[in-house]
Write an enzyme that holds these catalytic residues in place. Sequence first.
Site, PDB file in Angstrom:
ATOM      1  N   GLY A 136       0.784  -1.220   0.000  1.00 40.21           N
ATOM      2  CA  GLY A 136       0.000   0.000   0.000  1.00 40.21           C
ATOM      3  C   GLY A 136       0.817   1.272   0.000  1.00 40.21           C
ATOM      4  O   GLY A 136       0.466   2.253  -0.674  1.00 40.21           O
ATOM      5  N   THR A 137       1.901   1.288   0.758  1.00 43.55           N
ATOM      6  CA  THR A 137       2.714   2.505   0.828  1.00 43.55           C
ATOM      7  C   THR A 137       3.327   2.839  -0.522  1.00 43.55           C
ATOM      8  O   THR A 137       3.290   3.996  -0.970  1.00 43.55           O
ATOM      9  CB  THR A 137       3.813   2.358   1.895  1.00 43.55           C
ATOM     10  OG1 THR A 137       3.202   2.249   3.195  1.00 43.55           O
ATOM     11  CG2 THR A 137       4.747   3.559   1.889  1.00 43.55           C
TER      12      THR A 137
ATOM     13  N   ASN B 224      -8.584   4.274   8.041  1.00 39.92           N
ATOM     14  CA  ASN B 224      -7.932   3.150   8.696  1.00 39.92           C
ATOM     15  C   ASN B 224      -8.021   3.189  10.214  1.00 39.92           C
ATOM     16  O   ASN B 224      -7.812   2.173  10.875  1.00 39.92           O
ATOM     17  CB  ASN B 224      -6.457   3.087   8.285  1.00 39.92           C
ATOM     18  CG  ASN B 224      -5.740   4.389   8.540  1.00 39.92           C
ATOM     19  OD1 ASN B 224      -6.036   5.400   7.899  1.00 39.92           O
ATOM     20  ND2 ASN B 224      -4.789   4.391   9.460  1.00 39.92           N
TER      21      ASN B 224
ATOM     22  N   GLN C 105      -7.958  -0.443   3.238  1.00 38.71           N
ATOM     23  CA  GLN C 105      -8.815  -0.966   4.308  1.00 38.71           C
ATOM     24  C   GLN C 105     -10.171  -1.439   3.801  1.00 38.71           C
ATOM     25  O   GLN C 105     -10.863  -2.189   4.481  1.00 38.71           O
ATOM     26  CB  GLN C 105      -9.019   0.112   5.380  1.00 38.71           C
ATOM     27  CG  GLN C 105      -7.766   0.496   6.145  1.00 38.71           C
ATOM     28  CD  GLN C 105      -7.255  -0.615   7.044  1.00 38.71           C
ATOM     29  OE1 GLN C 105      -7.974  -1.566   7.366  1.00 38.71           O
ATOM     30  NE2 GLN C 105      -5.992  -0.515   7.450  1.00 38.71           N
TER      31      GLN C 105
ATOM     32  N   HIS D 166      -1.468  -7.827   2.681  1.00 38.89           N
ATOM     33  CA  HIS D 166      -1.463  -8.327   4.062  1.00 38.89           C
ATOM     34  C   HIS D 166      -2.664  -7.862   4.881  1.00 38.89           C
ATOM     35  O   HIS D 166      -2.858  -8.301   6.009  1.00 38.89           O
ATOM     36  CB  HIS D 166      -0.153  -7.960   4.771  1.00 38.89           C
ATOM     37  CG  HIS D 166      -0.019  -6.518   5.141  1.00 38.89           C
ATOM     38  ND1 HIS D 166      -0.172  -6.066   6.433  1.00 38.89           N
ATOM     39  CD2 HIS D 166       0.270  -5.426   4.401  1.00 38.89           C
ATOM     40  CE1 HIS D 166       0.013  -4.753   6.466  1.00 38.89           C
ATOM     41  NE2 HIS D 166       0.287  -4.352   5.247  1.00 38.89           N
TER      42      HIS D 166
ATOM     43  N   THR E 217      12.313  -7.151 -10.408  1.00 39.98           N
ATOM     44  CA  THR E 217      11.898  -8.543 -10.567  1.00 39.98           C
ATOM     45  C   THR E 217      10.660  -8.813  -9.729  1.00 39.98           C
ATOM     46  O   THR E 217      10.637  -8.523  -8.528  1.00 39.98           O
ATOM     47  CB  THR E 217      13.029  -9.500 -10.141  1.00 39.98           C
ATOM     48  OG1 THR E 217      14.176  -9.245 -10.948  1.00 39.98           O
ATOM     49  CG2 THR E 217      12.603 -10.943 -10.294  1.00 39.98           C
TER      50      THR E 217
ATOM     51  N   CYS F 173       1.589   1.954  11.357  1.00 36.99           N
ATOM     52  CA  CYS F 173       2.695   2.613  10.667  1.00 36.99           C
ATOM     53  C   CYS F 173       3.252   3.784  11.457  1.00 36.99           C
ATOM     54  O   CYS F 173       4.351   4.251  11.192  1.00 36.99           O
ATOM     55  CB  CYS F 173       2.240   3.103   9.290  1.00 36.99           C
ATOM     56  SG  CYS F 173       1.639   1.770   8.231  1.00 36.99           S
TER      57      CYS F 173
END
Length: 402
Positions: free
Chosen positions: A75-76, A162, A190, A212, A248, A340
Amino acid sequence: MTFAQSPISYLDHAATTPMVPEAIEAMNATMLQGGNPSSLHGSGRAARRTVEEARELVGRLLGARPSEVVFLSGGTEADNLAVKGLYWSRRTADPARRRVITSVVEHHAVLDPLTWLAKDEGAVVDLAAVDRECRLDLDAFGAQLEHMPSDVALVSCMWANNEVGTVQPVAEVVARAAEHGIPVHSDAVQAVGYLPVDFAASGLDAMSVSSHKIGGPTGVGALVVRREVEAVPLLHGGGQERDLRSGTLNTAAIAAFAAALEVTVGRRVAESARLEALRQRLVDGLRTAVPEAVVNGDPQAGPQHRLPHVAHVTFPGAEGDSLLMLLDAQGIECSTGSACTAGVPQASHVLLAMGMEEPAARGSLRFSLGHTTTEADVDRLLAALPGVYERACAAARVGVRT
């Protein structure tokens, strides 16, 4: 009621949720295959096939074309690529477009890149206010947009907050921005898995998703971005992912992400109803366990109002950090807000923007439920809270005197 020292009651699913078995199985199977999906030999082609099948599945589940799914680390990175990439592209096409409108309650993965763009790139960040339920003030947003739409590079508005779980009026934001041809990005990290998310129907130009949060592995996610939208990449190298994200590809993580998304979206309706019932059990129990407690955010349930699995609660006279550690000592895990920014002793910017005074903001906890949460977990929390609250208030009183 007493509980044996047994399993942890994990009530921090909005920070990360345990991997679902299907994702673990997909990841393990793919890790045994090997192969770089950019290689031309047999192993490389097999890995590429896995990636493209995952891309098709993710696109279908999110209401997007496969070619609109850009895999990256989470997400970041998705928020950074959307905000910076769209800003740079729009500014290059028209140097007058330096203003970015976003809500004041965005995740730091949006706010911090914007702060950097303002400091180092000359961007003008225009923060839109929210009401006491954490919902974007559409009138204020509209006034900001109409002030001088020709200087707006983009708009970013999260799908659901969030910390308190309030759903934002993304459809209205998109409609107003579209009148002026302004692209809109939404952090939907979220929302996916708990709310009906359809990229095409939303009218969005870009949307961030993370693995995640839905039972997949950490370190993988996607930016869903319309093919017609031009964005400047953050990374340059091999030109993977439409030249938007070189590097990659993590084939095993991507396969697991797709598997988790399929499971989570497939059971969304039933699971959201189950979690809403558990959340209501928690909120109802609080009235007896800690009558002073105040539940924040929109009180109404439903995809237009609030996430079904998040209960954000203020405990007057107590410090959130004290409450968290006292609960943790009893095997109950929750959060004072976004993981975070955990460990930083300051009031949440979200709560302050909602009009909450700093002492109250510092005395708040987020309980977020998920696929492993049971009634026993909720009851364990409710049984522990009276004693924990009393001890935390006592500690706060001592702190005030000293």
